[in-house]
Design an enzyme around this catalytic site. Structure first.
Site, short mmCIF file in Angstrom:
data_model
loop_
_atom_site.label_atom_id
_atom_site.label_comp_id
_atom_site.label_asym_id
_atom_site.label_seq_id
_atom_site.Cartn_x
_atom_site.Cartn_y
_atom_site.Cartn_z
N GLY A 195 0.83 -1.21 0.00
CA GLY A 195 0.00 0.00 0.00
C GLY A 195 0.86 1.26 0.00
CD GLU A 251 9.41 -0.06 6.53
OE1 GLU A 251 8.35 0.00 5.90
OE2 GLU A 251 9.59 -0.82 7.52
N GLY A 267 6.56 -6.20 3.19
CA GLY A 267 6.53 -7.65 3.08
C GLY A 267 7.11 -8.16 1.77
CB VAL A 269 -0.13 10.48 13.68
CG1 VAL A 269 -0.78 11.35 12.61
CG2 VAL A 269 0.91 9.57 13.06
CG HIS A 299 -1.71 -14.75 3.21
ND1 HIS A 299 -1.95 -15.92 2.54
CD2 HIS A 299 -0.53 -14.30 2.73
CE1 HIS A 299 -0.96 -16.15 1.70
NE2 HIS A 299 -0.07 -15.18 1.80
N GLY A 323 -3.11 -3.71 3.85
CA GLY A 323 -3.97 -4.88 3.98
C GLY A 323 -5.08 -4.72 5.00
C1 LIG Z 1 7.01 -15.32 4.56
C2 LIG Z 1 5.88 -14.59 3.85
C3 LIG Z 1 5.51 -14.98 2.56
C4 LIG Z 1 4.46 -14.31 1.91
N1 LIG Z 1 4.16 -14.67 0.62
C5 LIG Z 1 3.19 -14.00 -0.03
C6 LIG Z 1 2.91 -14.29 -1.39
O1 LIG Z 1 3.55 -15.14 -2.01
N2 LIG Z 1 1.92 -13.59 -2.00
C7 LIG Z 1 1.20 -12.62 -1.35
O2 LIG Z 1 0.30 -12.03 -1.96
N3 LIG Z 1 1.46 -12.32 -0.07
C8 LIG Z 1 2.44 -12.97 0.60
N4 LIG Z 1 2.73 -12.63 1.89
C9 LIG Z 1 1.92 -11.59 2.55
C10 LIG Z 1 2.38 -10.19 2.14
O3 LIG Z 1 3.73 -10.00 2.47
C11 LIG Z 1 1.50 -9.16 2.84
O4 LIG Z 1 0.15 -9.45 2.60
C12 LIG Z 1 1.79 -7.76 2.33
O5 LIG Z 1 3.14 -7.44 2.49
C13 LIG Z 1 0.93 -6.74 3.09
O6 LIG Z 1 1.12 -5.48 2.49
P1 LIG Z 1 0.85 -4.16 3.31
O7 LIG Z 1 0.96 -3.03 2.37
O8 LIG Z 1 -0.41 -4.32 4.06
O9 LIG Z 1 2.00 -4.05 4.43
P2 LIG Z 1 3.48 -4.56 4.49
O10 LIG Z 1 3.97 -5.00 3.18
O11 LIG Z 1 3.55 -5.54 5.61
O12 LIG Z 1 4.28 -3.26 4.89
C14 LIG Z 1 4.06 -2.55 6.07
C15 LIG Z 1 5.35 -1.87 6.47
O13 LIG Z 1 5.06 -0.93 7.50
C16 LIG Z 1 6.13 -0.88 8.39
N5 LIG Z 1 5.67 -0.35 9.68
C17 LIG Z 1 4.81 -0.92 10.54
N6 LIG Z 1 4.60 -0.10 11.61
C18 LIG Z 1 5.35 1.00 11.39
C19 LIG Z 1 5.56 2.19 12.13
N7 LIG Z 1 4.95 2.43 13.31
N8 LIG Z 1 6.42 3.11 11.64
C20 LIG Z 1 7.05 2.91 10.45
N9 LIG Z 1 6.88 1.79 9.71
C21 LIG Z 1 6.04 0.85 10.17
C22 LIG Z 1 6.60 -2.32 8.46
O14 LIG Z 1 7.95 -2.37 8.88
C23 LIG Z 1 6.40 -2.81 7.03
O15 LIG Z 1 7.58 -2.70 6.29
C24 LIG Z 1 3.78 -13.26 2.56
C25 LIG Z 1 4.16 -12.86 3.86
C26 LIG Z 1 5.21 -13.51 4.49
C27 LIG Z 1 5.62 -13.05 5.86
#
Ligand SMILES: Cc1cc2nc3c(=O)[nH]c(=O)nc-3n(C[C@H](O)[C@H](O)[C@H](O)COP(=O)(O)OP(=O)(O)OC[C@H]3O[C@@H](n4cnc5c(N)ncnc54)[C@H](O)[C@@H]3O)c2cc1C
Ligand code: SF4
Length: 553
Positions: free
Chosen positions: A19, A38, A89, A236, A476, A509
């Protein structure tokens, strides 16, 4: 554009996952001054761990000196795996990018709030292009075993090669070929083709996986976004003068990897995007509401959290002549019935630490009876095949000999996250799960694992925490700040604007409002593309964007 020069940034984005990266790229494109905070580190092929035995470069627990990119959080209802890095992720994910089925738009709290069925296909197309989605053309031994087992189980026709975000040689060759940017008309970085090492979940050391830092984030930074790694957002709040945030926000951060001197900083911004993932955004918003920084966040925060109803099973083939770690992390999948979907997953050779979480397959009901059954199975196996059983439980060689079967069900199951003092550590509040238990035992998946073991000549596996604690593992976790018609039913509106505040968005997510039944990252990316498409170019904005309780046209 109303003057914003006295603010440090126009937009601050919290988190750089799927996102957050989309938001950063699209907002920079629209002419805004953007910063991404981050808390994880930046990773390159040079500093990624070789195997999972490099725990300090794999796991994220900075207070214990572990500064990796992979985190595990333990709750009563699920063990949640998630990423933490510049690129969120995407650094640790298995790069499977599947489109959610059409029916998800007709269920959950987002149903009827937009013309999803007509709007989303175009955003999925953009997301696929930006993430370089392609059909996996490298099948490894584990994928061939999945196909043979599916054929024996009568569902061979459902076998498919996964759609992945990997730069693969068109011919399916697995030698490392270096190429100028193949995805963004030369605007992106140089890339290498996939060598099928199976290491995607340990971070790609070849530059073949289309991680966000090589795509969306790379472009955002190139065109002016400021990315601050190892920077955790801790506060915030609206700037004085307007409680609804229409006068902007103050954001406080600290260094996430520091032990003592946390280097506190304060920034001002006109608008804010929460993109810290389902768990991270819930955690931050709960804290901010509790301490009165954002008191009017909806009471629906933490509700409708979904885990894709997953179960991890598998098989280990002690002494396997084939290297089952070859291929890509998630190379293929099948459907064993209308609701149940299984993918073949692997870790790279040498990454054997996951073996501590696996054990001999155990059926049965949760609770002490299942633990007794597990011990019985283990003893019988030791008596009948002592050498084979010992080779099954030893960690060394696990990744080379094991295939994990990731079983996902498209049946809706929800839990709730609350901000409470856990009974085992009542000194501070933290996220605590509640609600009905998610099933840890999916009988048809266990039957499939037995067949898989029989065909591969191996021993079927269960996950130890599922047996001991009746807690399923999931990568997930989605929901918790769902899209709804009003603050009575959710946290954001159909354009991801937070109810009760101005120029505040959630893009990750946590907004997913139905059970997807497939890996969620492509849907999160497409939803973020859609949300950003509603934000006007910087030159035209009047900084007055607020959630609406009316159904959008
Ligand atoms: C081992 C593994 C394998 C996976 N394989 C798949 C796959 O094959 N296909 C798939 O679709 N999904 C997969 N996933 C799931 C996928 O990684 C997540 O669904 C996705 O990354 C979620 O996206 P997001 O934008 O919600 O947040 P994320 O990608 O999790 O990013 C959020 C970020 O915010 C940061 N953050 C959190 N709190 C704070 C804060 N207070 N201050 C600053 N930064 C902060 C975190 O460090 C993180 O980097 C997998 C996950 C794992 C762990
Ligand atoms: S299989 Fe290996 S080379 Fe290919 S994308 Fe995954 S980690 Fe990179």
């Amino acid at each position: 554009m109303a003057a914003t020069q006295h603010f440090d940034f126009d937009f601050i984005i919290i988190g750089s996952g799927f996102g957050g990266s989309v938001a950063a790229h699209r907002l920079v494109e629209k002419g805004y001054r953007v910063a991404v905070m981050e808390m994880g580190r930046r990773w390159t092929p040079e500093n990624l761990p070789r195997t999972s035995w490099s725990i300090h470069r794999w796991f994220w627990r900075p207070r214990l000196g572990l500064r990796g990119f992979f985190n595990m959080r333990f709750f009563r209802h699920a063990t949640i795996f998630h990423g933490c890095a510049v690129g969120g992720g995407s650094i640790t994910y298995g790069c499977t990018l599947l489109q959610a089925p059409e029916k998800v738009w007709q269920s959950g709290s987002w149903a009827g709030l937009a013309d999803w069925s007509n709007e989303m296909p175009a955003h999925f197309e953009t997301a696929k292009k930006m993430l370089g989605v392609t059909v996996n053309n490298i099948l490894g031994p584990a994928d061939h075993l999945l196909l043979r087992t599916a054929e024996a189980a009568g569902c061979g026709a459902t076998f498919y090669r996964t759609q992945v975000g990997i730069f693969q040689a068109a011919s399916g060759q697995t030698d490392c070929q270096i190429s100028p940017d193949p995805f963004f008309s030369g605007e992106g970085p140089q890339r290498s083709t996939c060598v099928a090492c199976g290491g995607c979940m340990m971070g790609c050391r070849y530059g073949a996986k289309n991680t966000l830092d090589l795509g969306y984030l790379y472009l955002a930074e190139k065109h002016g976004a400021t990315i601050l790694p190892e920077t955790r957002v801790v506060d915030v709040r609206p700037l004085p003068g307007a409680k609804d945030g229409s006068a902007g926000y103050a954001v406080r951060t600290e260094k996430s990897t520091a032990y003592l001197f946390r280097q506190p900083r304060r920034f001002t911004t006109r608008a804010i995007v929460f993109s810290a993932s389902s768990l991270g955004t819930m955690e931050l918003l709960f804290q901010l509401r509790e301490r009165g920084a954002l008191p009017t966040i909806s009471d629906e925060l933490g509700k409708h959290v979904r885990t894709n109803s997953e179960s991890l099973i598998g098989a280990r083939v002690p002494g396997s002549t084939e290297d089952l770690s070859q291929g890509i992390a998630i190379g293929s999948g099948i459907y064993i019935d209308e609701h149940t979907h299984i993918e073949a997953v692997r870790y790279p050779r040498g990454s054997d630490t996951m073996s501590f979480l696996t054990t001999i397959l155990t059926d049965g009901c949760p609770g002490s009876a299942r633990i007794a059954l597990w011990l019985r199975n283990l003893v019988i196996s030791m008596l009948l095949h002592p050498w084979r059983t010992l080779r099954m439980v030893r960690p060394w060689g696990w990744a080379r000999e094991a295939v994990i079967l990731l079983c996902m069900q498209a049946l809706d199951g929800q839990i709730e996250m609350r901000w409470q003092r856990p009974w085992f550590w009542p000194f501070v509040k933290s996220l605590v799960s509640s609600g009905e238990k998610v099933p840890t035992y999916i009988p048809q998946a266990n039957e499939f694992a037995k067949k898989f073991a029989q065909i591969s000549g191996g021993i079927a596996m269960s996950m130890l925490p599922e047996i001991l604690f009746d807690v399923p593992g999931t990568a997930h976790c989605i929901g918790g700040c769902v899209i709804a018609d009003s603050a009575t039913h959710g946290v954001v509106d159909a354009r991801h604007r937070v109810f009760g505040y101005k120029n505040m968005y959630v893009c990750d997510g946590s907004v997913v409002s139905a059970n997807l039944g497939v890996n969620p990252s492509l849907t999160i990316t497409a939803l973020a593309e859609r949300a950003m498409s509603f934000i006007p170019p910087a030159a035209e904005t009047n900084w007055d964007d607020a959630a609406t309780t009316a159904v959008p046209a």
